[in-house]
Design a protein around this motif. Structure first.
Motif, PDB file in Angstrom:
ATOM      1  N   GLU A  55       0.809  -1.427   0.164  1.00 53.56           N
ATOM      2  CA  GLU A  55       0.187   0.034   0.055  1.00 53.56           C
ATOM      3  C   GLU A  55       0.874   1.277  -0.022  1.00 53.56           C
ATOM      4  O   GLU A  55       0.391   2.365  -0.687  1.00 53.56           O
ATOM      5  N   VAL A  56       1.929   1.379   0.548  1.00 55.22           N
ATOM      6  CA  VAL A  56       2.769   2.476   0.733  1.00 55.22           C
ATOM      7  C   VAL A  56       3.625   2.799  -0.634  1.00 55.22           C
ATOM      8  O   VAL A  56       3.491   3.834  -0.970  1.00 55.22           O
ATOM      9  N   VAL A  57       3.824   1.784  -1.344  1.00 54.11           N
ATOM     10  CA  VAL A  57       4.611   2.132  -2.452  1.00 54.11           C
ATOM     11  C   VAL A  57       3.413   2.398  -3.601  1.00 54.11           C
ATOM     12  O   VAL A  57       3.569   3.318  -4.187  1.00 54.11           O
ATOM     13  N   ALA A  58       2.178   1.902  -3.440  1.00 54.05           N
ATOM     14  CA  ALA A  58       1.001   2.326  -4.240  1.00 54.05           C
ATOM     15  C   ALA A  58       0.714   3.685  -3.932  1.00 54.05           C
ATOM     16  O   ALA A  58       0.759   4.701  -4.997  1.00 54.05           O
ATOM     17  N   PHE A  59       0.726   4.443  -2.786  1.00 48.83           N
ATOM     18  CA  PHE A  59       0.627   5.577  -2.416  1.00 48.83           C
ATOM     19  C   PHE A  59       1.576   6.672  -3.013  1.00 48.83           C
ATOM     20  O   PHE A  59       1.414   7.539  -3.522  1.00 48.83           O
ATOM     21  N   GLU A  60       2.844   6.124  -2.904  1.00 43.46           N
ATOM     22  CA  GLU A  60       4.022   6.938  -3.369  1.00 43.46           C
ATOM     23  C   GLU A  60       3.917   6.972  -4.713  1.00 43.46           C
ATOM     24  O   GLU A  60       4.372   7.989  -5.370  1.00 43.46           O
ATOM     25  N   THR A  61       3.576   6.003  -5.614  1.00 43.21           N
ATOM     26  CA  THR A  61       3.387   6.015  -7.037  1.00 43.21           C
ATOM     27  C   THR A  61       2.430   6.946  -7.375  1.00 43.21           C
ATOM     28  O   THR A  61       2.439   7.690  -8.549  1.00 43.21           O
ATOM     29  N   ARG A  62       1.486   6.842  -6.908  1.00 42.43           N
ATOM     30  CA  ARG A  62       0.153   7.740  -7.132  1.00 42.43           C
ATOM     31  C   ARG A  62       0.743   9.016  -7.014  1.00 42.43           C
ATOM     32  O   ARG A  62       0.354   9.911  -7.940  1.00 42.43           O
ATOM     33  N   GLN A  63       1.527   9.441  -5.995  1.00 46.29           N
ATOM     34  CA  GLN A  63       1.888  10.870  -5.717  1.00 46.29           C
ATOM     35  C   GLN A  63       2.789  11.224  -6.879  1.00 46.29           C
ATOM     36  O   GLN A  63       2.956  12.283  -7.448  1.00 46.29           O
ATOM     37  N   TYR A  64       3.672  10.277  -7.187  1.00 45.25           N
ATOM     38  CA  TYR A  64       4.632  10.424  -8.182  1.00 45.25           C
ATOM     39  C   TYR A  64       3.942  10.930  -9.664  1.00 45.25           C
ATOM     40  O   TYR A  64       4.401  11.903 -10.365  1.00 45.25           O
ATOM     41  N   LEU A  65       2.959  10.011  -9.938  1.00 50.48           N
ATOM     42  CA  LEU A  65       2.144  10.404 -11.202  1.00 50.48           C
ATOM     43  C   LEU A  65       1.426  11.654 -10.983  1.00 50.48           C
ATOM     44  O   LEU A  65       1.433  12.411 -12.273  1.00 50.48           O
ATOM     45  N   ASP A  66       0.883  12.046 -10.029  1.00 56.64           N
ATOM     46  CA  ASP A  66       0.495  13.547  -9.933  1.00 56.64           C
ATOM     47  C   ASP A  66       1.581  14.446 -10.144  1.00 56.64           C
ATOM     48  O   ASP A  66       1.257  15.545 -10.863  1.00 56.64           O
ATOM     49  N   ARG A  67       2.724  14.285  -9.493  1.00 49.58           N
ATOM     50  CA  ARG A  67       3.737  15.340  -9.917  1.00 49.58           C
ATOM     51  C   ARG A  67       4.147  15.248 -11.529  1.00 49.58           C
ATOM     52  O   ARG A  67       4.414  16.228 -11.880  1.00 49.58           O
ATOM     53  N   LEU A  68       4.133  14.164 -12.081  1.00 47.49           N
ATOM     54  CA  LEU A  68       4.469  13.952 -13.282  1.00 47.49           C
ATOM     55  C   LEU A  68       3.474  14.824 -14.127  1.00 47.49           C
ATOM     56  O   LEU A  68       3.804  15.469 -15.253  1.00 47.49           O
ATOM     57  N   ASN A  69       2.158  14.777 -13.680  1.00 47.36           N
ATOM     58  CA  ASN A  69       1.096  15.301 -14.393  1.00 47.36           C
ATOM     59  C   ASN A  69       1.273  16.836 -14.500  1.00 47.36           C
ATOM     60  O   ASN A  69       1.135  17.503 -15.230  1.00 47.36           O
ATOM     61  N   GLU A  70       1.482  17.293 -13.145  1.00 50.16           N
ATOM     62  CA  GLU A  70       1.996  18.833 -13.226  1.00 50.16           C
ATOM     63  C   GLU A  70       3.088  19.196 -13.895  1.00 50.16           C
ATOM     64  O   GLU A  70       3.051  20.152 -14.628  1.00 50.16           O
ATOM     65  N   TYR A  71       3.926  18.180 -13.927  1.00 48.73           N
ATOM     66  CA  TYR A  71       5.357  18.686 -14.624  1.00 48.73           C
ATOM     67  C   TYR A  71       4.872  18.645 -16.094  1.00 48.73           C
ATOM     68  O   TYR A  71       5.074  19.583 -16.861  1.00 48.73           O
ATOM     69  N   TYR A  72       4.038  17.819 -16.592  1.00 44.45           N
ATOM     70  CA  TYR A  72       3.840  17.987 -18.040  1.00 44.45           C
ATOM     71  C   TYR A  72       2.631  18.917 -18.318  1.00 44.45           C
ATOM     72  O   TYR A  72       2.495  19.760 -19.476  1.00 44.45           O
ATOM     73  N   THR A  73       1.861  19.494 -17.374  1.00 41.45           N
ATOM     74  CA  THR A  73       0.914  20.441 -17.784  1.00 41.45           C
ATOM     75  C   THR A  73       1.634  21.904 -17.779  1.00 41.45           C
ATOM     76  O   THR A  73       1.443  22.544 -18.636  1.00 41.45           O
TER      77      THR A  73
END
Lengths: 310, 359
Positions: free
Chosen positions: B177-195
């Motif tokens: 669960e922890v890794v899943a949470f962190e992965t989701r955070q990373y994907l959100d940050r990636l989304n901001e980067y590409y935005t």
């Protein structure tokens, strides 16, 4: 010297001739250094645009008369379909900036509502291709996918579901544009829809004088005020100043019109389905001075043709 | 522009000439040759990439995300791709806008299709946390984690500045669960980067466009558009009619739209295979401009056919086939030599002799 196949002169002439032909084949490839963009323009820092709140856009969409409602009214008045009212899809090549593209996307959207109401499928295809082109250029192509369009087409008879589908798709698109700081595009789309809807209504009012259509046109005075206020937020962006100027012209044509609303008592009545609904007994009196409608029709046509760059 | 067009067609012309010479050398009757010509021409026409897109071929002969090998052998594909990409990218008007449009297209794809797909895969894995771990679920999770791990690995290289510390935990053993949470955070940050990337690319593009229109007027710009840009070519190289904009295959995400704005895969070392209309070709660690790379390939083909021609290899191969069948029918070598001598090498002079006699 005889010009035989082996003589030197023949060979020389042959070579010169082929060089002449080949060089003549060169296309007009001038080295246009004027097409270079200076680095000062390319590397200038980007500025953040002011964003209009979600509630404002939602309000605007509610108030601006949906093209579908307008088209339903026109059809109910018994006015036959006319292709001349619509914006020509071929004009799409003239729209280069985002401003023009977003504005005319609204215009074509309104036309689509009109076409859908009269079920003119062959003309719809042309408009849909043009709309697809514009949405791809504005990078919002993912909201105009096949399934949404199919839903729109199959729900032809049901006015409510048509309006629901179109407003919900528009809201999704607006949310996406807001995220990328481009809510000026959604405002422009609403403006485009509004001007085209008004144009269609005024052209019809020119031919057929009915009370409902005239009243509906007069009501646009309210939506126009809201629209101008929202547009003024983007006053500094290119193109907006001109557009606001045009809309102010239309506003001054609407000024002499008076709309008086008398709030009445709400009452509970039974509708066709046997359900109980609350009915607002507001009385609306619209006074349109003599000759004012003609002025409105004329100024709307002029502004709209400027918008679509006819 | 003129020289490039001429040179590409010239190279194709020379290569075609070489192929023709080879066929002419290897077969001894004119009838055989003009029956053979359609057999050689039609695969080149059909597999050139212009008649239909390669994803319409059967999976067993096509490759996902790359040009199928059978089409790589067709010179028509190389020439076609070279001209299309060159015309789209390097015409006088587009060459000022290409780089920024590429950034915009890349950021848009990542935001609209790529990241939502990765998030969906993550959601699917998280759903199985509460279910019983059967074998099939294990296999599915394994493939999903492989996808996430592959793609995030590539993004860590490309999207500089967006960090992810749990990259090594993206496998079935360590994923929780922890890794899943962190992965989701990373994907959100990636989304901001590409935005952000998208916004800046979009604004710069608009600004450049405004500069033109203000300096020269809109009519001039429209004229230039008509003079240098081709709408149909734009539609084809951007693949706008493709329904499946994104594909997940074999642990990789494959972009189907805007191939002309997509850089080729640089994970293989030697392989220069890429998708059709790739703007650059990757070979041995260096990126080459598509047009010149394709021209070099055409000349390598030409050299190959020249060698075949010089050493009469095709002719010898076909004669070799003749001896094999003779061998199986148990004819002695003397009889074989006699039969060989009696076959006329060139049929035409005999026909001419007949005509001469008649006169």
């Amino acid at each position: 010297m005889k010009l035989t196949a082996n003589s030197v002169l023949f060979k020389v002439i042959y070579v010169l001739f082929s060089v002449l032909i080949l060089s003549a084949c060169s296309g007009g490839g001038e080295e246009d250094s004027t097409l270079e963009i200076p680095d000062s323009v390319k590397n200038a820092p980007t500025q953040k645009m002011k964003q209009v709140g979600q509630a404002v856009i939602d309000d605007l969409v509610q108030n601006v008369s949906s093209p579908i409602e307008m088209a339903a009214l026109i059809k109910k008045a018994g006015v036959p379909f006319s292709k001349d009212y619509l914006s020509d899809p071929d004009l799409v090549d003239k729209y280069n900036s985002t401003f023009d593209k977003a504005l005319n996307l609204g215009v074509y959207g309104a036309d689509l509502g009109y076409l859908n109401m009269y079920n003119k499928t062959s003309l719809i295809i042309n408009h849909i291709t043009t709309i697809k082109k514009l949405t791809e250029a504005l990078k919002i192509g993912q909201f105009f996918d096949f399934s949404t369009l199919k839903r729109l087409a199959s729900n032809n008879e049901n006015l409510d579901s048509l309006m629901y589908i179109s407003t919900s798709s528009f809201n999704k698109m607006d949310r996406y544009l807001r995220e990328s700081n481009r809510s000026n595009a959604s405002t422009l789309m609403v403006a485009g829809v509004w001007i085209e809807g008004l144009f269609l209504a005024t052209q019809v009012a020119d031919k057929v004088k009915t009370k409902e259509i005239n009243e509906r046109i007069a009501e646009q005075k309210i939506s126009l005020n809201d629209l101008i206020i929202v547009l003024k937020v983007y006053n500094n962006e290119p193109g907006f100043g001109e557009l606001i100027g045009y809309f102010e012209e239309i506003k001054s044509a609407f000024d002499p019109i008076k709309i008086a609303v008398e709030m009445g008592e709400p009452e509970m009545i039974e509708n066709d389905k046997g359900e109980l609904i609350i009915k607002q007994n507001d009385k609306q009196t619209v006074t349109i001075p003599e000759g004012q409608m003609e002025k409105i029709i004329e100024v709307t046509a002029r502004v709209r043709n400027l918008v679509i760059k006819k | 522009m003129f020289f490039e067009f001429w040179f590409c067609l010239f190279s194709t012309f020379i290569l075609a000439g070489m192929i023709g010479l080879n066929i002419s050398q290897s077969f001894n009757s004119a009838v055989t040759i003009y029956i053979l010509i359609p057999i050689v021409m039609i695969p080149m026409m059909a597999l050139g990439g212009a008649m239909f897109t390669f994803d319409k071929l059967n999976r067993s002969i096509s490759s996902v995300g790359k040009v199928p090998i059978i089409a790589e052998l067709m010179p028509s594909k190389w020439a076609y791709e070279a001209l299309m990409v060159h015309q789209f990218k390097n015409n006088e008007l587009s060459k000022n806008f290409y780089k920024i449009e590429k950034l915009e297209s890349d950021a848009d794809f990542k935001k609209v299709y790529y990241i939502p797909t990765l998030i969906e895969e993550l959601d699917n894995i998280e759903k199985t946390f509460t279910e019983k771990k059967t074998d099939s679920i294990e296999i599915e999770n394994n493939s999903r984690l492989k996808l996430l791990s592959n793609e995030i690995g590539i993004q860590l290289r490309k999207a500089k500045g967006v960090e992810f510390e749990f990259y090594n935990k993206l496998n079935t053993k360590d994923f929780d669960e922890v890794v899943a949470f962190e992965t989701r955070q990373y994907l959100d940050r990636l989304n901001e980067y590409y935005t952000e990337q998208f916004q800046s690319a979009y604004e710069i593009k608009e600004r450049n466009l405004q500069f033109y229109i203000e300096k020269y007027g809109e009519n001039f710009y429209n004229q230039q558009k008509n003079k240098f840009q081709n709408e149909s070519i734009g539609e084809i190289v951007k693949n706008i009619y493709e329904k499946n904009k994104i594909l997940v295959y074999d642990g990789r995400i494959i972009q189907q739209i805007d191939p002309v704005f997509l850089d080729p895969d640089d994970t293989g070392k030697i392989g220069f295979r890429s998708h059709l209309f790739s703007p650059k070709k990757y070979f041995m660690g260096v990126y080459y401009e598509t047009f010149w790379f394709n021209i070099v390939i055409l000349w390598i083909f030409t050299l190959l056919f020249y060698i075949l021609l010089y050493f009469e290899l095709l002719l010898k191969m076909i004669e070799g086939f003749g001896t094999v069948s003779m061998f199986f029918s148990k004819i002695s070598s003397e009889k074989l030599a006699k039969i060989k001598k009696s076959i006329p090498k060139i049929a035409i002079p005999k026909a001419l002799n007949l005509l001469k006699k008649k006169k």
